[in-house]
Design a protein around this motif. Structure first.
Motif, PDB file in Angstrom:
ATOM      1  N   GLU A   1     -20.794 -34.620 -17.017  1.00 20.44           N
ATOM      2  CA  GLU A   1     -19.427 -34.099 -17.000  1.00 20.44           C
ATOM      3  C   GLU A   1     -18.627 -34.772 -18.116  1.00 20.44           C
ATOM      4  O   GLU A   1     -18.803 -35.956 -18.380  1.00 20.44           O
ATOM      5  N   ILE A   2     -17.761 -33.994 -18.769  1.00 21.13           N
ATOM      6  CA  ILE A   2     -16.848 -34.509 -19.790  1.00 21.13           C
ATOM      7  C   ILE A   2     -15.440 -34.153 -19.337  1.00 21.13           C
ATOM      8  O   ILE A   2     -15.151 -32.987 -19.065  1.00 21.13           O
ATOM      9  N   PHE A   3     -14.558 -35.155 -19.231  1.00 21.98           N
ATOM     10  CA  PHE A   3     -13.225 -34.926 -18.690  1.00 21.98           C
ATOM     11  C   PHE A   3     -12.294 -34.175 -19.635  1.00 21.98           C
ATOM     12  O   PHE A   3     -11.507 -33.349 -19.199  1.00 21.98           O
ATOM     13  N   ASP A   4     -12.360 -34.453 -20.926  1.00 20.49           N
ATOM     14  CA  ASP A   4     -11.501 -33.797 -21.909  1.00 20.49           C
ATOM     15  C   ASP A   4     -12.034 -32.389 -22.181  1.00 20.49           C
ATOM     16  O   ASP A   4     -13.081 -32.221 -22.812  1.00 20.49           O
ATOM     17  N   ALA A   5     -11.305 -31.376 -21.713  1.00 25.38           N
ATOM     18  CA  ALA A   5     -11.752 -29.981 -21.848  1.00 25.38           C
ATOM     19  C   ALA A   5     -11.990 -29.582 -23.300  1.00 25.38           C
ATOM     20  O   ALA A   5     -12.857 -28.749 -23.574  1.00 25.38           O
ATOM     21  N   THR A   6     -11.275 -30.190 -24.232  1.00 29.86           N
ATOM     22  CA  THR A   6     -11.441 -29.839 -25.649  1.00 29.86           C
ATOM     23  C   THR A   6     -12.745 -30.378 -26.223  1.00 29.86           C
ATOM     24  O   THR A   6     -13.155 -29.968 -27.308  1.00 29.86           O
TER      25      THR A   6
ATOM     26  N   LYS B   1      -9.496 -45.267 -21.073  1.00 27.45           N
ATOM     27  CA  LYS B   1      -9.414 -44.029 -20.292  1.00 27.45           C
ATOM     28  C   LYS B   1     -10.801 -43.513 -19.935  1.00 27.45           C
ATOM     29  O   LYS B   1     -11.751 -43.675 -20.699  1.00 27.45           O
ATOM     30  N   PRO B   2     -10.919 -42.849 -18.771  1.00 23.05           N
ATOM     31  CA  PRO B   2     -12.201 -42.248 -18.385  1.00 23.05           C
ATOM     32  C   PRO B   2     -12.589 -41.135 -19.362  1.00 23.05           C
ATOM     33  O   PRO B   2     -11.736 -40.368 -19.798  1.00 23.05           O
ATOM     34  N   LYS B   3     -13.884 -41.091 -19.715  1.00 21.75           N
ATOM     35  CA  LYS B   3     -14.366 -40.092 -20.673  1.00 21.75           C
ATOM     36  C   LYS B   3     -15.307 -39.069 -20.047  1.00 21.75           C
ATOM     37  O   LYS B   3     -15.213 -37.886 -20.330  1.00 21.75           O
ATOM     38  N   SER B   4     -16.233 -39.562 -19.236  1.00 19.55           N
ATOM     39  CA  SER B   4     -17.280 -38.664 -18.755  1.00 19.55           C
ATOM     40  C   SER B   4     -17.928 -39.234 -17.508  1.00 19.55           C
ATOM     41  O   SER B   4     -17.577 -40.324 -17.052  1.00 19.55           O
ATOM     42  N   ILE B   5     -18.881 -38.475 -16.991  1.00 22.88           N
ATOM     43  CA  ILE B   5     -19.744 -38.973 -15.922  1.00 22.88           C
ATOM     44  C   ILE B   5     -21.168 -38.924 -16.445  1.00 22.88           C
ATOM     45  O   ILE B   5     -21.617 -37.901 -16.978  1.00 22.88           O
ATOM     46  N   VAL B   6     -21.850 -40.055 -16.306  1.00 17.41           N
ATOM     47  CA  VAL B   6     -23.252 -40.167 -16.695  1.00 17.41           C
ATOM     48  C   VAL B   6     -24.059 -40.380 -15.421  1.00 17.41           C
ATOM     49  O   VAL B   6     -23.720 -41.247 -14.608  1.00 17.41           O
ATOM     50  N   GLU B   7     -25.099 -39.583 -15.267  1.00 22.89           N
ATOM     51  CA  GLU B   7     -26.005 -39.759 -14.134  1.00 22.89           C
ATOM     52  C   GLU B   7     -27.198 -40.567 -14.612  1.00 22.89           C
ATOM     53  O   GLU B   7     -27.919 -40.155 -15.520  1.00 22.89           O
ATOM     54  N   ILE B   8     -27.382 -41.734 -14.002  1.00 17.10           N
ATOM     55  CA  ILE B   8     -28.505 -42.599 -14.343  1.00 17.10           C
ATOM     56  C   ILE B   8     -29.621 -42.322 -13.341  1.00 17.10           C
ATOM     57  O   ILE B   8     -29.393 -42.265 -12.135  1.00 17.10           O
ATOM     58  N   PHE B   9     -30.830 -42.148 -13.887  1.00 18.14           N
ATOM     59  CA  PHE B   9     -31.979 -41.806 -13.059  1.00 18.14           C
ATOM     60  C   PHE B   9     -33.217 -42.529 -13.564  1.00 18.14           C
ATOM     61  O   PHE B   9     -33.236 -43.064 -14.672  1.00 18.14           O
ATOM     62  N   GLU B  10     -34.251 -42.528 -12.728  1.00 17.45           N
ATOM     63  CA  GLU B  10     -35.517 -43.150 -13.092  1.00 17.45           C
ATOM     64  C   GLU B  10     -36.552 -42.063 -13.328  1.00 17.45           C
ATOM     65  O   GLU B  10     -36.606 -41.068 -12.604  1.00 17.45           O
ATOM     66  N   ASN B  11     -37.354 -42.255 -14.365  1.00 21.08           N
ATOM     67  CA  ASN B  11     -38.444 -41.324 -14.673  1.00 21.08           C
ATOM     68  C   ASN B  11     -39.619 -42.151 -15.179  1.00 21.08           C
ATOM     69  O   ASN B  11     -39.490 -42.848 -16.188  1.00 21.08           O
ATOM     70  N   ASN B  12     -40.726 -42.099 -14.465  1.00 19.47           N
ATOM     71  CA  ASN B  12     -41.937 -42.842 -14.821  1.00 19.47           C
ATOM     72  C   ASN B  12     -41.669 -44.337 -15.007  1.00 19.47           C
ATOM     73  O   ASN B  12     -42.148 -44.955 -15.953  1.00 19.47           O
ATOM     74  N   GLY B  13     -40.860 -44.902 -14.106  1.00 16.82           N
ATOM     75  CA  GLY B  13     -40.590 -46.331 -14.132  1.00 16.82           C
ATOM     76  C   GLY B  13     -39.572 -46.776 -15.168  1.00 16.82           C
ATOM     77  O   GLY B  13     -39.319 -47.964 -15.314  1.00 16.82           O
ATOM     78  N   LYS B  14     -38.978 -45.845 -15.894  1.00 11.71           N
ATOM     79  CA  LYS B  14     -37.972 -46.162 -16.913  1.00 11.71           C
ATOM     80  C   LYS B  14     -36.632 -45.581 -16.482  1.00 11.71           C
ATOM     81  O   LYS B  14     -36.565 -44.597 -15.754  1.00 11.71           O
ATOM     82  N   ILE B  15     -35.547 -46.189 -16.961  1.00 13.51           N
ATOM     83  CA  ILE B  15     -34.188 -45.764 -16.622  1.00 13.51           C
ATOM     84  C   ILE B  15     -33.604 -44.938 -17.772  1.00 13.51           C
ATOM     85  O   ILE B  15     -33.701 -45.324 -18.939  1.00 13.51           O
TER      86      ILE B  15
ATOM     87  N   LYS C   1     -24.376 -41.859 -10.153  1.00 14.39           N
ATOM     88  CA  LYS C   1     -23.382 -41.272 -11.059  1.00 14.39           C
ATOM     89  C   LYS C   1     -22.315 -42.308 -11.384  1.00 14.39           C
ATOM     90  O   LYS C   1     -21.797 -42.962 -10.485  1.00 14.39           O
ATOM     91  N   TRP C   2     -21.983 -42.411 -12.671  1.00 16.10           N
ATOM     92  CA  TRP C   2     -21.052 -43.428 -13.158  1.00 16.10           C
ATOM     93  C   TRP C   2     -19.975 -42.791 -14.023  1.00 16.10           C
ATOM     94  O   TRP C   2     -20.270 -41.980 -14.899  1.00 16.10           O
ATOM     95  N   LYS C   3     -18.728 -43.185 -13.772  1.00 13.90           N
ATOM     96  CA  LYS C   3     -17.609 -42.756 -14.616  1.00 13.90           C
ATOM     97  C   LYS C   3     -17.562 -43.701 -15.808  1.00 13.90           C
ATOM     98  O   LYS C   3     -17.437 -44.918 -15.641  1.00 13.90           O
ATOM     99  N   THR C   4     -17.663 -43.144 -17.015  1.00 14.34           N
ATOM    100  CA  THR C   4     -17.606 -43.964 -18.220  1.00 14.34           C
ATOM    101  C   THR C   4     -16.153 -44.187 -18.600  1.00 14.34           C
ATOM    102  O   THR C   4     -15.327 -43.289 -18.475  1.00 14.34           O
ATOM    103  N   ILE C   5     -15.870 -45.393 -19.045  1.00 15.74           N
ATOM    104  CA  ILE C   5     -14.517 -45.772 -19.457  1.00 15.74           C
ATOM    105  C   ILE C   5     -14.575 -46.163 -20.933  1.00 15.74           C
ATOM    106  O   ILE C   5     -15.360 -47.028 -21.320  1.00 15.74           O
TER     107      ILE C   5
END
Length: 138
Positions: A53-58, A33-47, A23-27
């Protein structure tokens, strides 16, 4: 024999820590400023990377209105924005990254800068023409 087993375990843990998976906090590269959280994962040998998550409720209910194809009008929360990268030495490339704000799809390059910082570059054509962000491991 125990020393060798401990050494192999330690080396294995160090190697697994040197991955982009997690899990990575995007800037935002424009505001810093921090914007979101992106979860990086592997599927069939690819990333791949998905917005979890999105920090700005609006902006949490925002849809990818400018996206094309199957991503058009999908909620940004839950959207796969990193698509199909492969490991190439100490970089991950050969895939794409989606900018949900513009709907644009760019070539993508990921590179770890230490164990807790990730350089994310989206570009057109050559990697010299593009934008970079530094994401922070969660």
């Amino acid at each position: 024999m125990k020393k060798i087993a401990l050494l192999l375990l330690f080396v294995g843990l160090q190697m697994s820590a040197q991955t982009v998976i997690g899990k990575w906090k995007t800037i935002d590269d424009k505001t810093g400023k921090p914007k979101s959280i992106v979860e990086i994962f592997e599927n069939n040998g690819k990333i791949f990377g998905k917005v979890i998550e999105i920090f700005d409720a609006t902006k949490r209910d925002k849809k990818c209105e400018k996206c094309e194809g199957t991503d058009k009008n999908k909620p940004v929360l839950g959207l796969v924005v990193i698509k199909g990268l492969t490991k190439d030495g100490d970089e991950y490339n050969g895939g794409r990254i989606l900018d949900p704000e513009s709907g644009s799809l760019y070539k993508c390059l990921l590179k770890l800068e230490g164990k807790d910082k990730l350089m994310v570059r989206g570009y057109l054509g050559f990697s010299l023409i593009g934008r970079s962000q530094t994401w922070i491991r969660m």
